[in-house]
Write an enzyme that holds these catalytic residues in place. Structure first.
Site, PDB file in Angstrom:
ATOM      1  N   HIS A  40      -7.769   9.420  -2.208  1.00  0.00           N
ATOM      2  CA  HIS A  40      -7.119   9.434  -0.895  1.00  0.00           C
ATOM      3  C   HIS A  40      -8.020  10.034   0.197  1.00  0.00           C
ATOM      4  CE1 HIS A  40      -2.743   9.311   0.744  1.00  0.00           C
ATOM      5  NE2 HIS A  40      -3.589   9.114   1.735  1.00  0.00           N
ATOM      6  N   LYS A  60      -2.714   5.711  -4.414  1.00  0.00           N
ATOM      7  CA  LYS A  60      -3.839   6.618  -4.152  1.00  0.00           C
ATOM      8  C   LYS A  60      -3.644   7.946  -4.866  1.00  0.00           C
ATOM      9  CE  LYS A  60      -3.747   4.649   0.497  1.00  0.00           C
ATOM     10  NZ  LYS A  60      -2.306   4.556   0.809  1.00  0.00           N
ATOM     11  N   LEU A  66      -2.269  -0.300  13.816  1.00  0.00           N
ATOM     12  CA  LEU A  66      -1.645  -0.452  15.142  1.00  0.00           C
ATOM     13  C   LEU A  66      -1.800   0.823  15.963  1.00  0.00           C
ATOM     14  CD1 LEU A  66       1.722  -2.108  13.971  1.00  0.00           C
ATOM     15  CD2 LEU A  66      -0.381  -3.261  14.732  1.00  0.00           C
ATOM     16  N   TYR A 119       3.034   9.824  -0.747  1.00  0.00           N
ATOM     17  CA  TYR A 119       4.106   9.293   0.111  1.00  0.00           C
ATOM     18  C   TYR A 119       5.497   9.526  -0.499  1.00  0.00           C
ATOM     19  CZ  TYR A 119       0.230   6.642   2.277  1.00  0.00           C
ATOM     20  OH  TYR A 119      -0.950   6.256   2.870  1.00  0.00           O
ATOM     21  N   ASP A 133       0.830  -1.201   0.000  1.00  0.00           N
ATOM     22  CA  ASP A 133       0.000   0.000   0.000  1.00  0.00           C
ATOM     23  C   ASP A 133       0.863   1.249   0.000  1.00  0.00           C
ATOM     24  OD1 ASP A 133      -2.932   1.069   0.658  1.00  0.00           O
ATOM     25  OD2 ASP A 133      -1.490   2.264   1.784  1.00  0.00           O
ATOM     26  N   ARG A 139      10.240  -6.584  12.452  1.00  0.00           N
ATOM     27  CA  ARG A 139       8.822  -6.249  12.653  1.00  0.00           C
ATOM     28  C   ARG A 139       7.978  -6.651  11.452  1.00  0.00           C
ATOM     29  NH1 ARG A 139       9.165  -0.170  15.266  1.00  0.00           N
ATOM     30  NH2 ARG A 139       9.586  -0.803  17.408  1.00  0.00           N
TER      31      ARG A 139
HETATM   32  P1  NDP Z   1       0.589   1.629  11.759  1.00  0.00           P
HETATM   33  O1  NDP Z   1      -0.583   1.494  12.648  1.00  0.00           O
HETATM   34  O2  NDP Z   1       0.855   0.612  10.722  1.00  0.00           O
HETATM   35  O3  NDP Z   1       1.851   1.810  12.713  1.00  0.00           O
HETATM   36  C1  NDP Z   1       3.128   2.034  12.179  1.00  0.00           C
HETATM   37  C2  NDP Z   1       4.052   2.366  13.350  1.00  0.00           C
HETATM   38  O4  NDP Z   1       4.170   1.232  14.203  1.00  0.00           O
HETATM   39  C3  NDP Z   1       5.416   2.722  12.872  1.00  0.00           C
HETATM   40  O5  NDP Z   1       5.933   3.708  13.763  1.00  0.00           O
HETATM   41  C4  NDP Z   1       6.191   1.411  13.012  1.00  0.00           C
HETATM   42  O6  NDP Z   1       7.555   1.681  13.246  1.00  0.00           O
HETATM   43  C5  NDP Z   1       5.534   0.797  14.228  1.00  0.00           C
HETATM   44  N1  NDP Z   1       5.483  -0.675  14.189  1.00  0.00           N
HETATM   45  C6  NDP Z   1       5.191  -1.471  13.144  1.00  0.00           C
HETATM   46  N2  NDP Z   1       5.205  -2.773  13.505  1.00  0.00           N
HETATM   47  C7  NDP Z   1       5.498  -2.799  14.816  1.00  0.00           C
HETATM   48  C8  NDP Z   1       5.682  -3.834  15.755  1.00  0.00           C
HETATM   49  N3  NDP Z   1       5.537  -5.113  15.393  1.00  0.00           N
HETATM   50  N4  NDP Z   1       5.979  -3.498  17.040  1.00  0.00           N
HETATM   51  C9  NDP Z   1       6.116  -2.220  17.416  1.00  0.00           C
HETATM   52  N5  NDP Z   1       5.972  -1.174  16.570  1.00  0.00           N
HETATM   53  C10 NDP Z   1       5.668  -1.466  15.274  1.00  0.00           C
HETATM   54  O7  NDP Z   1       0.506   3.113  11.133  1.00  0.00           O
HETATM   55  P2  NDP Z   1       0.470   3.793   9.710  1.00  0.00           P
HETATM   56  O8  NDP Z   1      -0.101   5.138   9.970  1.00  0.00           O
HETATM   57  O9  NDP Z   1       1.750   3.709   9.005  1.00  0.00           O
HETATM   58  O10 NDP Z   1      -0.649   2.970   8.882  1.00  0.00           O
HETATM   59  C11 NDP Z   1      -0.342   1.841   8.083  1.00  0.00           C
HETATM   60  C12 NDP Z   1      -0.458   2.168   6.617  1.00  0.00           C
HETATM   61  O11 NDP Z   1      -1.783   2.640   6.313  1.00  0.00           O
HETATM   62  C13 NDP Z   1       0.428   3.328   6.149  1.00  0.00           C
HETATM   63  O12 NDP Z   1       1.782   2.966   6.060  1.00  0.00           O
HETATM   64  C14 NDP Z   1      -0.231   3.651   4.840  1.00  0.00           C
HETATM   65  O13 NDP Z   1       0.124   2.700   3.846  1.00  0.00           O
HETATM   66  C15 NDP Z   1      -1.703   3.542   5.220  1.00  0.00           C
HETATM   67  N6  NDP Z   1      -2.279   4.847   5.621  1.00  0.00           N
HETATM   68  C16 NDP Z   1      -3.276   5.373   4.849  1.00  0.00           C
HETATM   69  C17 NDP Z   1      -3.843   6.584   5.156  1.00  0.00           C
HETATM   70  C18 NDP Z   1      -4.931   7.105   4.306  1.00  0.00           C
HETATM   71  O14 NDP Z   1      -5.305   8.274   4.465  1.00  0.00           O
HETATM   72  N7  NDP Z   1      -5.494   6.324   3.413  1.00  0.00           N
HETATM   73  C19 NDP Z   1      -3.382   7.399   6.309  1.00  0.00           C
HETATM   74  C20 NDP Z   1      -2.347   6.728   7.094  1.00  0.00           C
HETATM   75  C21 NDP Z   1      -1.847   5.504   6.756  1.00  0.00           C
HETATM   76  P3  NDP Z   1       8.768   1.215  12.280  1.00  0.00           P
HETATM   77  O15 NDP Z   1       8.415   1.514  10.853  1.00  0.00           O
HETATM   78  O16 NDP Z   1       9.905   2.045  12.787  1.00  0.00           O
HETATM   79  O17 NDP Z   1       8.956  -0.258  12.538  1.00  0.00           O
END
Ligand code: NDP
Length: 280
Positions: free
Chosen positions: A111, A78, A193, A53, A48, A241
């Site tokens: 988006h 998107k 998460l 981005y 995704d 992770r």
């Molecule tokens: P997430 O809920 O996926 O959380 C990501 C965060 O959690 C990062 O800081 C990551 O750190 C950390 N993390 C990931 N895995 C673990 C783990 N196993 N243990 C502890 N920490 C962890 O948040 P996002 O906001 O990134 O949402 C996911 C995806 O959704 C985005 O990447 C994007 O593709 C999409 N999205 C879409 C939006 C929209 O408007 N349509 C808006 C926001 C997101 P690290 O990378 O350092 O491991």
């Protein structure tokens, strides 16, 4: 999807979408490339990204170098807010495809609805054209609330296949989920998460379930999304992770434990409110 243990969801146009994928928001181009390489090696088949981005090129390089047949990978990007409108959308789509290096896309999403700008119906007409021209296998929306969906459905030919919304234990969006289920629109959870701030991962109920099932907090939450029927796209740029987040298919949360997570809802948004967000 042959190499992956990830189940698929069948969208309302009959195509299969992996239920778990990698999100790459806030990863720069090189980080996204590396994360997608690790994810594909680990069995992920859904990626995704978004024009906003700034990492579509990195995602495309990772896919190209993976050696995995194109048809086994499900790619979502998107359309950004500034590109809404019929002609603008057609142009923005070509730009995204060029960066991704792909000749078709699996899923294209609007988006944000940006209701005050009110271009999402014109934008959707362009999505319908790209879909009819077979340049995209499925078209959908993101951050659409029930009234935005109603507006779109009243004036369109194709029902969105997917609505990608902020969804995690602290924001469960019951009304939007119900409206999507009624139209056979697949819900996809963003910030599953709880996003970069991470406080959902620190929830004591989730921690207790982690101990009970010998799983991490992230795995408990991802499993809750899966058992709820949502597509889930946790983001990480760390290899361990990325592996951890897909290792959720060897256990099942009991009904009571699903309920315990459902009870954590507090309507807490980590991201912007789609009703008032006109540019993000
Ligand atoms: P997430 O809920 O996926 O959380 C990501 C965060 O959690 C990062 O800081 C990551 O750190 C950390 N993390 C990931 N895995 C673990 C783990 N196993 N243990 C502890 N920490 C962890 O948040 P996002 O906001 O990134 O949402 C996911 C995806 O959704 C985005 O990447 C994007 O593709 C999409 N999205 C879409 C939006 C929209 O408007 N349509 C808006 C926001 C997101 P690290 O990378 O350092 O491991």
């Amino acid at each position: 999807m042959a190499d992956s243990s990830v189940p698929v969801r069948t969208l309302n146009n009959g195509i299969a979408m992996p239920q778990l994928g990698l999100g790459v928001w806030q990863a720069n181009d090189e980080e996204a490339e590396q994360a997608v390489i690790w994810a594909l090696q680990t069995g992920y088949r859904l990626i995704d990204t978004a024009a906003a981005y700034g990492n579509e090129a990195g995602v495309g390089r990772a896919i190209a170098s993976s050696g995995i047949p194109r048809e086994d990978i499900f790619v979502t990007t998107k359309l950004w807010n500034a590109d809404q409108g019929y002609d603008e959308t057609l142009h923005a789509f070509d730009t995204s495809m060029e960066k991704l290096g792909l000749d078709y896309l699996d899923l294209y999403l609007i988006h944000w609805p940006m209701p005050a700008v009110n271009k999402y119906k014109d934008t959707w007409r362009a999505f319908e054209k790209l879909y009819a021209d077979k340049r995209i296998r499925a078209i959908g929306v993101s951050n659409f609330q029930p009234d935005h969906l109603q507006g779109l459905l009243a004036d369109s030919q194709v029902v969105p296949a997917v609505n990608q919304i902020e969804l995690h234990p602290y924001l469960q969006q019951g009304e939007t989920v119900a409206a999507c289920i009624a139209q056979d629109i697949q819900i996809e959870s963003w910030s599953p998460l709880g996003g970069p701030r991470g406080n959902v991962l620190d929830d004591p109920v989730v921690a207790e379930l982690g101990t009970k099932y010998s799983k991490s907090a992230a795995q408990i939450i991802i499993r809750w999304h899966i058992q709820s029927g949502f597509v889930v796209i946790p983001k990480s740029v760390h290899q361990e992770r990325i592996q951890e987040n897909i290792d959720v298919f060897d256990f099942e949360l009991s009904d009571d434990d699903m309920q315990a997570i459902a009870a954590l809802n507090r309507n807490l948004r980590m991201g912007p409110d789609p009703a008032t967000t006109n540019s993000k």
